[in-house]
Design a protein around this motif. Structure first.
Motif, mmCIF file in Angstrom:
data_model
loop_
_atom_site.group_PDB
_atom_site.id
_atom_site.type_symbol
_atom_site.label_atom_id
_atom_site.label_comp_id
_atom_site.label_asym_id
_atom_site.label_seq_id
_atom_site.Cartn_x
_atom_site.Cartn_y
_atom_site.Cartn_z
ATOM 1 N N ARG A 34 0.838 -1.201 0.000
ATOM 2 C CA ARG A 34 0.000 0.000 0.000
ATOM 3 C C ARG A 34 0.876 1.255 0.000
ATOM 4 N N GLN A 64 -9.454 -4.896 4.499
ATOM 5 C CA GLN A 64 -8.140 -4.836 5.127
ATOM 6 C C GLN A 64 -7.057 -5.473 4.275
ATOM 7 N N LYS A 88 -6.794 1.611 -0.749
ATOM 8 C CA LYS A 88 -7.613 1.930 0.409
ATOM 9 C C LYS A 88 -9.011 2.261 -0.085
#
Lengths: 654, 348
Positions: free
Chosen positions: B290, B342, B347
């Motif tokens: 991420r 998750q 995101k």
């Protein structure tokens, strides 16, 4: 000089003959196979209903596609290995295929030979590996030649191990940065080309850790002389002698291999031929339909080969039902393949057509027209006696060197055409004043060149239109053939346009303008409304296949485009004259340069380079421009190219 | 000066391809689907995926096959874009493909070490296409690990893997995997150093960050889970990090305790990897991805007319494939939507 006529073959025979009949078909080599199941589903597969055929017809209801149970995977692997092992060329020999033979026996024989050869191969591999190992040790010794220690000292260490090997640049870097933590002595002992060789000495107690660290550094270990005594440079000879013995042993085995090759050559060769036959048979069989008692086969056969096939199958007498059907009977369901058959003077041009598309079965074969016009256009644009001969010779060499190359053949023909035009223009290797011009000199008659190329273009387009209309008539295509832009309407418009041009330029009075213009206008109108018009004529509903608004938006623009297009198609041919001038012009530049050089040798060199450039560069451009005129200006008028290529099942080189 | 001309064609292509990536709304929809079939059906409605998944029958699907198709799609994109490059840049794109080849080799090695038939994974190989330099047909014939390595003898992997045949069985896989990773990064950084100045700068930074994250995770796992000497930790770490150079890595390698390591990482830019005690390990991989994802989005604004544009696209595409796979996997385990989120790289 046309598309060869095809006949549909339907064959029914008892299933026990399947192998023999399929084999005959492969040897016949002219059958373009069609999937029989598809044929039967389309109800194309027709057999006369009479008493003697009743059994076959009854069984057709329980039909399924043929499945061969056998798998030749291992055999194929064995055969391939043997072919490479013995270095036998892949060649099918018809002698091995005649008469009855048992493929099973051939397979068994090959499997036996394989086991014998494989055993030998394994033995040889083992010896060779031993040899490499010895070579590696010798190599290592060579790198240690500056190490002045008796190897027995190194090998006899009680608490220490040693390794010899190569470290990469990155590994060296890491060791240098981290030397304080490495539990070993690292010594640089020499180098081998670009690699650096190191001697590593470490405690035996830490062997596991040291090994891991060395591996993490990509340490490439060399085979160390672990069981030797003496100084490295002294014992090299011992190893050399050992490897000589091994080499002799291997040579002995090579000899034996040669004997085996002699002994089994024809067996393997035979197996190869028979295997190729078996594979070709599989292609046919996978398209066969069958029941418990009969099998059904269908495919296309050139009409003139029919009697040959009859003769081949005559041994089976009445057991085989053979039906040939004309294309007319099956044309609606299944498209016959196209086999072009042309005189060998023009047949090399076939690939140029196939690059665009395969002619449909019902179409006129465009090869003749294309080859004549293409040779003409090339010659007209690139007319030079000397350079033409060079192109011809290049083609000749290409044909001799590369047997599969079609371009060699094409170049030879283009070269001849170029030479002929060279005489007409009076040009040899770019020199314009050596030969007399039989027709005219392009540079001195610029306007004549340009006008005549448009006239040539108009003639070519006239023929193109005509062929297109004949094709449409053959296919009964009213919509495009009569009302289409490339059909009669387009043709009439084109003729009208030519007449107007004639009147405007050379005041040639033909048909009065006030008659001509309305006719041309109505042609365009007909083109615009061609779909509803055709549907009205053949009584088909609905009139439009799409919403009328969409149709008219599209077709009105199409009508406008037709006007521009036909004009530009004609004018496009002006390039023929332009390139002929260009050809002379380009060489004039070299001519001037050669004169400026003021030196005979340099001048000749410039002439030679100039010729090479003109042949290479301009030759290529003209080659492409000619093709462009063929594909874009002419093919669009008469050639659709939606056919299927004729691909018979046959052995490669029998 | 930005090199507009050099990247004109490829960037136009990239702009078009970027337009076909899934949007945030698409992800919302995907996450809200109740059944895997619905996810496949939804994807099939998208132009790119419709073509890609046309042979998948969503009523009677094989999840493994579906996931493999997505991974192959990444490789296919690299291969397609190869045509836009020549010389060293072509080599660069090919070097990125090594990662997938290496991942296939890892799978084969893992299978062989487990003592299973390598044929059993033949349908899970990503790079089993014509572009790979490895003859997978030959490798699949291998009967043992020794055999497998021997069959690689014509490839660059042979020399680097062979020494590990002497290693104990329980550690073989681990060492071979590390060595393969090293090989990939060495190839990649080697080629990057030969690029033009501007491209070299930006790629060194990006790949350097990648290497940082890789090294930290490696040292973390080595210290926490394996009993590995500091020398090996240091030797297996990759050179060319952006924030952690070789000296810093050496320092990390020789730290005495696990806690000291955590403190060190917490004091760096990469503190996010370890700052949550409870979910540290389970999300470490995802957190690093991420981070790179946001880094790429950031690059997207400022890096134009250099090699980064194509890099950004190819990585975003890869993350998309991996996210779709995550969503499907989450379904398999029956996770709630919040839980599934998750595991996504992006995101949502």
């Amino acid at each position: 000089m046309s598309v060869e006529r095809m006949n549909m073959l339907n064959l029914v025979a008892p299933i026990q003959y399947i192998d023999e009949i399929v084999k005959e078909m492969v040897l016949f080599g002219k059958l373009h196979i069609v999937n029989a199941m598809v044929e039967i589903d389309e109800s194309n597969f027709m057999i006369a209903v009479d008493e003697e055929n009743i059994e076959e017809i009854a069984e057709m209801s329980m039909i399924h596609s043929y499945k061969d149970q056998q798998s030749f995977k291992t055999f194929k692997y064995h055969l391939d290995s043997l072919m490479t092992f013995f270095n036998i060329p892949e060649e099918v020999k018809p002698d091995y295929l005649s008469g009855h033979y048992s493929f099973k026996k051939t397979m068994d024989a090959v499997n036996d030979i394989f086991h014998e050869a494989d055993a030998l191969q394994k033995k040889m591999d083992a010896k060779k590996q031993e040899l490499t190992q010895l070579d590696n040790i010798q190599n290592c010794l060579k790198m240690m030649k500056d190490v002045n220690i008796d190897l027995s000292t190194l090998n006899g260490m009680a608490y220490f191990n040693y390794e010899i090997g190569i470290l990469s640049k990155e590994g060296r870097e890491k060791i240098r940065k981290n030397y304080e933590n490495i539990p070993a002595i690292v010594l640089h002992i020499g180098n081998d080309q670009k690699d650096e060789v190191y001697l590593i000495i470490s405690l035996k107690e830490f062997k596991l850790e040291t090994d891991r660290i060395l591996r993490s550094l990509n340490f490439r270990r060399l085979e160390a002389p672990k069981n030797c005594a003496g100084k490295p440079f002294e014992i090299e000879t011992i190893f050399y002698e050992q490897s000589e013995i091994l080499r002799a042993e291997i040579a002995e085995m090579e000899k034996y291999k040669e004997e085996l090759r002699e002994k089994y050559y024809s067996d393997v060769e035979k197996a190869y031929s028979q295997n190729e036959m078996e594979e070709a048979k599989t292609v046919i069989k996978s398209n066969i339909a069958c029941t418990d008692n009969f099998f059904y086969l269908s495919g296309w056969v050139p009409e003139k080969e029919k009697s040959l096939l009859d003769k081949r199958l005559s041994v089976f007498d009445d057991e085989v039902i053979l039906v040939f059907k004309n294309t007319k009977d099956v044309y609606n369901y299944i498209i016959p393949p196209t086999k072009l058959s042309n005189h060998r003077i023009i047949s090399p041009f076939e690939p140029l057509i196939k690059m665009y598309g395969i002619p449909s079965y019902g179409e006129i074969d465009p090869t003749l027209f294309l080859s004549l016009t293409y040779m003409f256009l090339f010659g007209a644009m690139f007319g030079d006696v000397g350079q033409g001969i060079v192109i011809f010779l290049m083609g000749l060499v290409a044909t001799k060197k590369m047997t599969n190359s079609v371009y060699g053949q094409i170049f030879m023909r283009l070269g001849v055409s170029s030479t002929i035009f060279g005489f007409l223009y009076g040009s040899i290797f770019g020199f314009e004043h050596i030969l007399p011009a039989l027709f005219l000199r392009p540079m001195e008659n610029i306007n004549t060149m340009l006008y005549s190329s448009i006239i040539v273009g108009a003639v070519f387009l006239f023929i193109s239109f005509s062929i297109g209309i004949i094709n449409a008539v053959k296919n009964k295509d009213i919509k495009e053939g009569i009302f289409g832009r490339n059909g009669v309407c387009g043709f009439v418009f084109f003729m009208g346009l030519l007449m107007i041009l004639a009147e405007m330029t050379i005041s040639l009075k033909t048909i009065p303008m006030n008659f001509l213009i309305p006719v041309m206008a109505s042609c365009i109108l007909l083109i615009v409304i061609r779909e509803p018009l055709t549907h009205l004529l053949i009584n088909k509903r609905p009139l439009y296949e799409e919403p009328p608004a969409n149709y008219y938006t599209e077709s009105v623009f199409e009508g406008l485009e037709t006007i521009i297009n036909i004009l530009s198609n004609t004018i496009s041919f002006i390039r023929v004259g332009a390139f002929a001038l260009n050809h002379v012009g380009l060489f004039m530049a070299f001519h001037t340069m050669a004169e400026l050089a003021n030196n005979k040798a340099a001048g000749i060199l410039i002439y030679i380079i100039g010729n090479i450039i003109v042949i290479g560069l301009e030759g290529l451009i003209v080659f492409i421009q000619g093709l462009r005129l063929e594909y874009y200006e002419m093919f669009s008028k008469y050639f659709v190219g939606e056919g299927i290529e004729y691909r018979p099942v046959a052995l490669k080189c029998s | 000066m930005p090199d507009i001309k050099k990247y004109a064609a490829i960037n136009t292509k990239i702009k078009y391809l970027e337009g076909q990536l899934l949007t945030d709304e698409d992800y919302e929809v995907l996450l809200n689907k109740d059944r895997v079939e619905d996810i496949m059906f939804f994807l099939k409605g998208k132009q790119v995926y419709g073509e890609l998944l046309k042979d998948i029958d969503e009523q009677n699907h094989d999840l493994a096959e579906f996931e493999l198709l997505l991974l192959k799609n990444i490789v296919r994109h690299y291969e397609q874009l190869l045509f836009y490059f020549s010389g060293i840049y072509k080599k660069l794109i090919k070097a990125f493909l090594i990662r997938f080849e290496v991942s296939d080799l890892k799978l084969l090695i893992k299978t062989a070490i487990k003592g299973e038939d390598v044929q059993s994974v033949s349908h899970s190989l990503i790079t089993f296409t014509k572009h790979t330099t490895v003859d997978f047909n030959k490798l699949l014939q291998s009967k043992s690990l020794e055999d497998l390595i021997e069959n690689m003898s014509q490839t660059p992997y042979y020399n680097i893997l062979k020494p590990f045949l002497e290693e104990s069985t329980d550690r073989q896989l681990f060492y071979m995997e590390m060595t393969l990773d090293q090989y990939y990064f060495r190839k990649l950084t080697g080629i990057i150093s030969r690029l033009e100045v501007e491209d070299k700068r930006v790629l060194r930074k990006f790949i350097g960050t990648y290497i940082d994250l890789y090294n930290i995770q490696w040292i973390y796992r080595a210290k926490k889970l394996f009993n590995i000497t500091p020398e090996e930790i240091y030797n297996y770490s990759l050179p060319g990090g952006y924030r952690f150079n070789e000296d810093a890595i050496k320092e990390l390698s020789y730290l005495n305790s696990y806690n000291e390591l955590i403190d060190k990482i917490l004091g760096s830019k990469y503190s996010f990897l370890v700052d949550n005690n409870e979910t540290r390990e389970i999300y470490m991989e995802r957190r690093s991805k991420r981070f790179l994802y946001f880094l790429l989005l950031n690059y997207k604004k400022k890096e134009q007319f250099n090699i980064m544009e194509i890099m950004i696209y190819l990585h975003l595409l890869e993350y998309e494939m991996r996210d779709i796979i995550s969503i499907i996997e989450s379904h398999k385990y029956g996770y709630t939507m919040e839980h599934s989120k998750q595991f996504l790289i992006r995101k949502v």
